[in-house]
Write a protein that holds these residues in place. Structure first.
Motif, PDB file in Angstrom:
ATOM      1  N   LYS A 114      55.831  30.945  42.428  1.00  0.00           N
ATOM      2  CA  LYS A 114      54.693  30.096  42.763  1.00  0.00           C
ATOM      3  C   LYS A 114      53.369  30.815  42.498  1.00  0.00           C
ATOM      4  CE  LYS A 114      53.719  29.207  46.888  1.00  0.00           C
ATOM      5  NZ  LYS A 114      53.354  28.950  48.233  1.00  0.00           N
ATOM      6  N   ASN A 115      53.340  32.103  42.789  1.00  0.00           N
ATOM      7  CA  ASN A 115      52.094  32.861  42.621  1.00  0.00           C
ATOM      8  C   ASN A 115      51.871  33.338  41.194  1.00  0.00           C
ATOM      9  OD1 ASN A 115      51.514  32.635  45.338  1.00  0.00           O
ATOM     10  ND2 ASN A 115      52.781  34.417  45.847  1.00  0.00           N
ATOM     11  N   SER A 116      52.899  33.204  40.351  1.00  0.00           N
ATOM     12  CA  SER A 116      52.818  33.832  39.027  1.00  0.00           C
ATOM     13  C   SER A 116      51.718  33.229  38.157  1.00  0.00           C
ATOM     14  CB  SER A 116      54.166  33.715  38.313  1.00  0.00           C
ATOM     15  OG  SER A 116      54.518  32.344  38.171  1.00  0.00           O
ATOM     16  N   LYS A 117      51.479  31.933  38.303  1.00  0.00           N
ATOM     17  CA  LYS A 117      50.490  31.296  37.423  1.00  0.00           C
ATOM     18  C   LYS A 117      49.089  31.854  37.672  1.00  0.00           C
ATOM     19  CE  LYS A 117      48.502  27.438  38.169  1.00  0.00           C
ATOM     20  NZ  LYS A 117      48.442  26.056  38.659  1.00  0.00           N
ATOM     21  N   LEU A 181      55.611  35.103  29.355  1.00  0.00           N
ATOM     22  CA  LEU A 181      54.268  35.272  29.921  1.00  0.00           C
ATOM     23  C   LEU A 181      54.309  36.133  31.185  1.00  0.00           C
ATOM     24  CD1 LEU A 181      52.738  31.700  29.433  1.00  0.00           C
ATOM     25  CD2 LEU A 181      52.228  33.771  28.142  1.00  0.00           C
ATOM     26  N   ILE A 182      55.297  35.881  32.043  1.00  0.00           N
ATOM     27  CA  ILE A 182      55.415  36.699  33.260  1.00  0.00           C
ATOM     28  C   ILE A 182      55.617  38.173  32.870  1.00  0.00           C
ATOM     29  CG2 ILE A 182      56.920  37.218  35.228  1.00  0.00           C
ATOM     30  CD1 ILE A 182      57.359  34.265  35.614  1.00  0.00           C
ATOM     31  N   THR A 183      56.450  38.392  31.861  1.00  0.00           N
ATOM     32  CA  THR A 183      56.705  39.753  31.393  1.00  0.00           C
ATOM     33  C   THR A 183      55.417  40.396  30.877  1.00  0.00           C
ATOM     34  OG1 THR A 183      58.917  39.038  30.750  1.00  0.00           O
ATOM     35  CG2 THR A 183      58.168  41.142  29.873  1.00  0.00           C
ATOM     36  N   SER A 184      54.693  39.631  30.080  1.00  0.00           N
ATOM     37  CA  SER A 184      53.426  40.123  29.546  1.00  0.00           C
ATOM     38  C   SER A 184      52.444  40.410  30.678  1.00  0.00           C
ATOM     39  CB  SER A 184      52.846  39.090  28.578  1.00  0.00           C
ATOM     40  OG  SER A 184      51.554  39.458  28.179  1.00  0.00           O
ATOM     41  N   GLY A 185      52.399  39.515  31.654  1.00  0.00           N
ATOM     42  CA  GLY A 185      51.501  39.698  32.793  1.00  0.00           C
ATOM     43  C   GLY A 185      51.825  40.983  33.551  1.00  0.00           C
ATOM     44  N   LEU A 227      60.237  42.548  33.298  1.00  0.00           N
ATOM     45  CA  LEU A 227      60.607  41.278  33.918  1.00  0.00           C
ATOM     46  C   LEU A 227      61.332  41.502  35.248  1.00  0.00           C
ATOM     47  CD1 LEU A 227      60.571  38.196  33.701  1.00  0.00           C
ATOM     48  CD2 LEU A 227      62.806  38.318  32.602  1.00  0.00           C
ATOM     49  N   SER A 228      62.226  42.485  35.267  1.00  0.00           N
ATOM     50  CA  SER A 228      62.962  42.706  36.514  1.00  0.00           C
ATOM     51  C   SER A 228      62.012  43.208  37.607  1.00  0.00           C
ATOM     52  CB  SER A 228      64.149  43.662  36.308  1.00  0.00           C
ATOM     53  OG  SER A 228      63.698  44.912  35.848  1.00  0.00           O
ATOM     54  N   ASN A 229      60.999  43.988  37.221  1.00  0.00           N
ATOM     55  CA  ASN A 229      59.999  44.403  38.213  1.00  0.00           C
ATOM     56  C   ASN A 229      59.138  43.233  38.670  1.00  0.00           C
ATOM     57  OD1 ASN A 229      60.656  47.084  38.496  1.00  0.00           O
ATOM     58  ND2 ASN A 229      59.355  47.753  36.803  1.00  0.00           N
ATOM     59  N   ALA A 230      58.731  42.415  37.719  1.00  0.00           N
ATOM     60  CA  ALA A 230      57.833  41.299  38.063  1.00  0.00           C
ATOM     61  C   ALA A 230      58.516  40.361  39.065  1.00  0.00           C
ATOM     62  CB  ALA A 230      57.432  40.536  36.810  1.00  0.00           C
ATOM     63  N   LEU A 231      59.803  40.110  38.857  1.00  0.00           N
ATOM     64  CA  LEU A 231      60.506  39.150  39.714  1.00  0.00           C
ATOM     65  C   LEU A 231      61.270  39.840  40.838  1.00  0.00           C
ATOM     66  CD1 LEU A 231      61.922  36.696  37.008  1.00  0.00           C
ATOM     67  CD2 LEU A 231      59.782  36.537  38.289  1.00  0.00           C
TER      68      LEU A 231
END
Lengths: 275, 172
Positions: A114-117, A181-185, A227-231
């Motif tokens: 939810k917060n990723s955007k 995008l999440i990965t890039s972020g 990605l694994s860190n982001a999520l």
């Protein structure tokens, strides 16, 4: 010409007029191969017994030994289309599938998703398109949420729906775009850390634009770590290649937690594994 | 979801651009029944040779948009090193990574699914202001830009003037 081209941002149109452009022919052939793959292999396949790998390597003693090793821990495999997006597609399918049976993990993931955007928009990604990808992504996440951890109903319906959505180019590719995008972020937010993993003179932002955000670009360790860190999800990747020994080496990203997603890596490609 | 994502996204963009126009260009459809073919009118950027001109261009979106980029073609005659004589725009963000026909793989920015009509046109407008003569699409224009700048200026001025007159006389 090659030297010139390295720093340019436009194209050399009629310098090589009249002669047949070799690169163009190669690209055409590549498109044909892509087309053939997309017509013969689904984006995400049905679950298969691991023995289907044995058939694949019938006359290959090294791989057969490794499949045997693999089969001690895993019973099934689900294949994904080798289109350069396979890591993202395999990861998201396996993770959402896991969430169906793990309400607590779902709640945790939902908050992050939810917060990723807002994180992406704050980093300067165009709101307009980010929102579009986000909405489709969340639509699928919320469908999973409707049923996640509910032991009173059969999960068959939602499993079929998930499988169906992952095989619809519209949904499936939008999910891949959003995970990219999440990965890039994540890479850009923690650029001091990730810069150490990037070879050559590229900045983290260059790397994201060239290797992470574009569709069909293959994933490397750095993508998986980010990605694994982001999520905040642990992924176990089993590496099966022609290397010595009969064991298939496993890598956990990040190390030390319980893996919720299990992937099989063979050079250039990721599939999903099931215990 | 019976309507393709690409069509929904393009409709949303069109509505947004109509509601909140962006400085420097206006956008619409060539044919109201076809969301995949756009017509844009670019205002020659101030403080450039193209100032005062109005340039019409078409954008052709593939069904796979935004995963794959649109093509862009100027309909108005325009003299520029990075626009082919037939109007085709050659700019790296309209090419996918790995699409190496043009040999500019590494350093420059390629097509990304996050690009919008607005970000594409911002790049094109900045290309008008700042041509890249290292890998030109119009070799003659590039040579002239490098070696006979005053001739180049004259030719551009002619395109700008022609366009301005047509606008005054015919209202196009």
């Amino acid at each position: 010409m090659a030297d010139d081209a390295a720093s340019s941002s436009t194209c050399t149109g009629n310098l090589v007029d009249n002669s047949i452009n070799q690169d163009e022919l190669i690209m055409k052939q590549q498109r044909e191969i892509e087309k053939e793959i997309s017509e013969s292999i689904p984006l995400v396949g049905e679950i298969e017994p691991l023995s289907s790998l044995e058939k694949e390597y019938n006359e290959d003693p090294i791989y057969l030994l490794k499949v045997k090793d693999l089969s001690a821990k895993y019973k099934h495999i689900r294949r994904t289309r080798p289109d350069g997006n396979c890591f993202f597609r395999a990861f998201s399918y396996a993770y959402l599938e896991h969430l169906l049976t793990d309400r607590q993990e779902y709640e945790k993931f939902y908050e992050i998703a939810k917060n990723s955007k807002d994180i992406l928009v704050a980093l300067g990604f165009p709101q307009f398109t980010v929102e579009d990808f986000y909405e489709t992504f969340m639509e699928v996440v919320l469908r999973v949420g409707d049923k996640a951890g509910d032991s009173s109903v059969s999960l068959d319906g939602i499993r079929n729906e998930l499988h169906d959505k992952f095989n619809k180019q519209g949904y499936s590719d939008y999910i891949v775009v959003y995970l990219r995008l999440i990965t890039s972020g994540q890479l850009q937010t923690q650029h001091d850390f990730y810069q150490n993993f990037i070879e050559g003179m590229r900045t983290v932002t260059d790397f994201c634009r060239q290797e992470v955000e574009p569709m069909y670009k293959e994933s490397d360790h750095i993508h998986i770590i980010a990605l694994s860190n982001a999520l905040n999800v642990c992924v176990r990747v089993k590496y099966m290649d022609r290397g010595e020994g009969s064991q298939v080496i496993a890598h956990d990203f990040p190390e030390g937690s319980k893996p919720l997603v299990h992937l099989l890596y063979r050079p250039g490609h990721y599939d999903i594994l099931y215990a | 979801m019976s309507e393709p994502q690409s069509s929904l996204l393009l409709k949303k963009q069109l509505a947004e651009l109509n509601k909140n126009p962006v400085e420097g260009f206006s956008a619409g459809l060539i044919d109201d029944n076809d969301i995949y073919r756009w017509e844009v009118l670019i205002i020659g950027p101030p403080d450039t040779l193209y100032e005062g001109g109005f340039f019409k261009a078409h954008l052709y979106f593939p069904k796979e948009y935004p995963l794959r980029p649109p093509r862009m073609k100027f309909v108005t005659e325009i003299w520029h090193p990075n626009i082919e004589k037939n109007g085709d725009v050659c700019i790296s963000i309209l090419h996918e990574p790995g699409d190496d026909k043009w040999g500019y793989e590494k350093a420059s920015e390629r097509w990304l699914p996050v690009h919008t009509v607005e970000t594409i046109l911002i790049s094109v407008i900045s290309m008008l202001a700042d041509p890249n003569d290292e890998s030109p699409a119009n070799v003659d224009a590039a040579k002239e830009w490098r070696e006979r700048y005053s001739d180049f200026k004259k030719k551009v001025a002619r395109c700008v003037r022609k366009k301005r007159m047509a606008r005054v006389i015919f209202g196009v």
